[in-house]
Design an enzyme around this catalytic site. Structure first.
Site, PDB file in Angstrom:
ATOM      1  N   GLY A 130      19.780  57.306  70.076  1.00 30.22           N
ATOM      2  CA  GLY A 130      20.294  55.965  70.350  1.00 30.22           C
ATOM      3  C   GLY A 130      20.140  55.159  69.065  1.00 30.22           C
ATOM      4  O   GLY A 130      19.040  55.122  68.484  1.00 30.22           O
ATOM      5  N   ALA A 131      21.239  54.502  68.637  1.00 32.95           N
ATOM      6  CA  ALA A 131      21.265  53.901  67.298  1.00 32.95           C
ATOM      7  C   ALA A 131      20.075  52.979  66.984  1.00 32.95           C
ATOM      8  O   ALA A 131      19.370  53.203  65.987  1.00 32.95           O
ATOM      9  CB  ALA A 131      22.597  53.181  67.098  1.00 32.95           C
ATOM     10  N   ARG A 138      20.597  61.846  60.613  1.00 27.69           N
ATOM     11  CA  ARG A 138      21.804  61.732  61.442  1.00 27.69           C
ATOM     12  C   ARG A 138      22.784  60.775  60.744  1.00 27.69           C
ATOM     13  O   ARG A 138      22.386  59.698  60.312  1.00 27.69           O
ATOM     14  CB  ARG A 138      21.457  61.222  62.855  1.00 27.69           C
ATOM     15  CG  ARG A 138      20.581  62.220  63.622  1.00 27.69           C
ATOM     16  CD  ARG A 138      20.522  61.903  65.089  1.00 27.69           C
ATOM     17  NE  ARG A 138      21.799  62.160  65.745  1.00 27.69           N
ATOM     18  CZ  ARG A 138      22.076  61.770  66.996  1.00 27.69           C
ATOM     19  NH1 ARG A 138      21.191  61.075  67.675  1.00 27.69           N
ATOM     20  NH2 ARG A 138      23.234  62.055  67.554  1.00 27.69           N
ATOM     21  N   GLN A 198      23.105  62.548  78.186  1.00 26.34           N
ATOM     22  CA  GLN A 198      22.309  61.310  78.093  1.00 26.34           C
ATOM     23  C   GLN A 198      22.487  60.439  79.341  1.00 26.34           C
ATOM     24  O   GLN A 198      21.577  59.703  79.722  1.00 26.34           O
ATOM     25  CB  GLN A 198      22.728  60.495  76.849  1.00 26.34           C
ATOM     26  CG  GLN A 198      22.290  61.074  75.531  1.00 26.34           C
ATOM     27  CD  GLN A 198      23.370  61.947  74.919  1.00 26.34           C
ATOM     28  OE1 GLN A 198      24.164  62.556  75.617  1.00 26.34           O
ATOM     29  NE2 GLN A 198      23.381  62.040  73.609  1.00 26.34           N
ATOM     30  N   ASP A 253      27.374  53.092  67.909  1.00 34.35           N
ATOM     31  CA  ASP A 253      26.581  53.663  66.809  1.00 34.35           C
ATOM     32  C   ASP A 253      26.957  53.053  65.475  1.00 34.35           C
ATOM     33  O   ASP A 253      26.148  52.995  64.557  1.00 34.35           O
ATOM     34  CB  ASP A 253      26.751  55.175  66.763  1.00 34.35           C
ATOM     35  CG  ASP A 253      25.980  55.778  67.913  1.00 34.35           C
ATOM     36  OD1 ASP A 253      26.522  55.816  69.030  1.00 34.35           O
ATOM     37  OD2 ASP A 253      24.810  56.152  67.703  1.00 34.35           O
ATOM     38  N   ASN A 263      31.102  55.483  69.128  1.00 35.42           N
ATOM     39  CA  ASN A 263      30.050  55.633  70.139  1.00 35.42           C
ATOM     40  C   ASN A 263      30.129  57.073  70.642  1.00 35.42           C
ATOM     41  O   ASN A 263      30.984  57.862  70.228  1.00 35.42           O
ATOM     42  CB  ASN A 263      30.236  54.604  71.270  1.00 35.42           C
ATOM     43  CG  ASN A 263      29.036  54.558  72.206  1.00 35.42           C
ATOM     44  OD1 ASN A 263      27.893  54.481  71.756  1.00 35.42           O
ATOM     45  ND2 ASN A 263      29.259  54.644  73.500  1.00 35.42           N
ATOM     46  N   LYS A 264      29.238  57.409  71.534  1.00 35.83           N
ATOM     47  CA  LYS A 264      29.133  58.782  72.050  1.00 35.83           C
ATOM     48  C   LYS A 264      30.487  59.379  72.417  1.00 35.83           C
ATOM     49  O   LYS A 264      31.328  58.701  72.995  1.00 35.83           O
ATOM     50  CB  LYS A 264      28.193  58.764  73.269  1.00 35.83           C
ATOM     51  CG  LYS A 264      27.956  60.085  73.932  1.00 35.83           C
ATOM     52  CD  LYS A 264      27.493  61.157  72.991  1.00 35.83           C
ATOM     53  CE  LYS A 264      26.274  60.794  72.170  1.00 35.83           C
ATOM     54  NZ  LYS A 264      26.057  61.730  71.023  1.00 35.83           N
TER      55      LYS A 264
HETATM   56  O1  MRU Z   1      23.572  61.033  70.129  1.00 38.58           O
HETATM   57  P1  MRU Z   1      22.860  59.822  70.661  1.00 38.58           P
HETATM   58  O2  MRU Z   1      22.226  60.044  71.984  1.00 38.58           O
HETATM   59  O3  MRU Z   1      21.939  59.217  69.644  1.00 38.58           O
HETATM   60  O4  MRU Z   1      24.037  58.771  70.900  1.00 38.58           O
HETATM   61  C1  MRU Z   1      23.739  57.524  71.425  1.00 38.58           C
HETATM   62  C2  MRU Z   1      24.926  56.689  71.705  1.00 38.58           C
HETATM   63  O5  MRU Z   1      26.048  57.063  71.470  1.00 38.58           O
HETATM   64  C3  MRU Z   1      24.655  55.289  72.194  1.00 38.58           C
HETATM   65  O6  MRU Z   1      25.667  54.861  73.060  1.00 38.58           O
HETATM   66  C4  MRU Z   1      24.578  54.329  70.996  1.00 38.58           C
HETATM   67  O7  MRU Z   1      23.678  54.807  70.053  1.00 38.58           O
HETATM   68  C5  MRU Z   1      24.173  52.969  71.396  1.00 38.58           C
HETATM   69  S1  MRU Z   1      22.503  52.916  71.873  1.00 38.58           S
HETATM   70  C6  MRU Z   1      22.046  51.325  72.212  1.00 38.58           C
END
Ligand code: MRU
Length: 344
Positions: free
Chosen positions: A46-47, A88, A195, A236, A246-247
């Site tokens: 999560g960012a 990442r 997630q 992200d 985003n994801k």
């Molecule tokens: O690969 P991840 O689990 O780090 O990806 C997370 C996401 O895509 C979230 O939606 C994003 O980081 C926002 S978190 C507040």
């Protein structure tokens, strides 16, 4: 309540998100290399949470630097920052937090190395504290967009687990609920890392927020049935024109929302906005291990040798984003102008 990431007794402690929801296990790290490993392996994800963890990793690394003079310290600190930055590529909060820690070193050249180390620990803890405050502000601003009695679809996990606490997208939902509104949530499972199923469903249930889990391919059906009133997701990295990474799967949800005339909101702190990038094409997209697609709980679910792709993020073009919710307020298109004003 669980703690996503915290600084405790000169160590970085994190809940191991790979094991949720089955096991609630906390990992304690004493070396910055291990914090970098934890970010890469998604113990923490999560960012904003990645940013906080990287800042704490940098503080941990700095505390162990042997050099007694500033020049030697800076050299070692640059190496620590480089290791943490290589974990990442997509979430800009990682680089934002590392730059902020580097800034502390640059601005405090008059301090002794020992005092500088303490200053870096303080900064990491400040970043942690501020993240929660920022999320609460976003919750207050964004909560106003949600009507009493509405059902919100979210994708991935942009909750307390993805931040220092409270969450971005889930923070908006929490903000609306704290304002007295009745809100229900549909959580996309979010293949392949799950997630949504593992983390969003877990933290909302823990908070007694009404949540219904669906697989990603059920979102269109639910929208057509009139069961979704709004979509709220995190981000992200947001380019200066509002294009939003985003994801993986977020883009598909945004298209579905547009076709069904459902508002699609992005909730993200200013630290997620990359004003240096013109549009979404400039955002680096992480490709992860193909085993995440071919295997489930260690069991192979695809034929051996099949070609596989595993991009972890996609980019939703700004025209599909109804509004961006930040700690400074809610911004609407045209985004380049609105975002520039936010930073002014
Ligand atoms: O690969 P991840 O689990 O780090 O990806 C997370 C996401 O895509 C979230 O939606 C994003 O980081 C926002 S978190 C507040």
């Amino acid at each position: 309540m669980f703690k996503t990431v915290e600084w405790k007794n000169n160590r970085v402690v994190m809940i191991d998100q790979r094991l949720l929801p089955e096991k609630e296990i906390y990992r304690s790290y004493a070396r910055y290399e291990d914090v970098a490993g934890a970010i890469k392996d998604m113990v923490v994800r999560g960012a904003p949470a990645i940013g906080v963890a990287a800042a704490m990793g940098a503080a941990l690394g700095a505390s162990a630097v042997k050099a007694k003079d500033l020049k030697g310290f800076k050299k070692e600190f640059a190496r620590i920052a480089k290791t943490l930055a290589s974990t990442r590529p997509t979430a800009i909060n990682l680089f934002w937090a590392i730059e902020r820690m580097k800034g502390v070193v640059e601005e405090n050249g008059d301090l002794s190395v020992e005092r500088l180390k303490k200053r870096l620990v303080d900064e990491a803890r400040t970043i942690h504290r501020e993240d929660i405050e920022i999320n609460r502000l976003m919750g207050r601003h964004g909560g106003r967009l949600l009507k009493d009695g509405s059902t919100v679809l979210t994708h991935c996990n942009a909750g307390a687990l993805a931040t220092a606490g409270y969450g971005t997208a889930l923070g908006v939902i929490r903000g609306a609920i704290e304002a007295g509104k009745r809100i229900s949530v549909f959580a996309d499972e979010t293949r392949p890392f799950l997630q949504g199923a593992r983390l969003t469903a877990w933290e909302l249930k823990k908070d007694k927020i009404d949540v219904t889990l669906i697989t990603d391919n059920m979102a269109g059906y639910m929208m057509k049935k009139g069961l979704i009133d709004a979509v709220v997701v995190g981000a992200d990295r947001i380019a200066s024109n509002g294009d939003t990474a985003n994801k993986i799967g977020t883009y598909s949800v945004a298209i579905l929302a547009r076709v069904h005339s459902i508002p699609f909101y992005v909730a993200a702190p200013l630290s997620t906005i990359d004003m240096k990038i013109k549009d979404g094409d400039g955002i680096p997209i992480e490709e992860r291990d193909t085993r995440e697609v071919t295997h489930m709980k260690g069991r192979m679910i695809a034929p051996k040798g099949v070609k596989v792709r595993n991009p972890a993020f996609d980019v939703t073009p700004n025209r599909l984003v109804s509004a961006i919710i930040t700690e400074k307020g809610v911004v609407k298109p045209p985004y380049r102008r609105a975002l520039t004003r936010l930073f002014a």
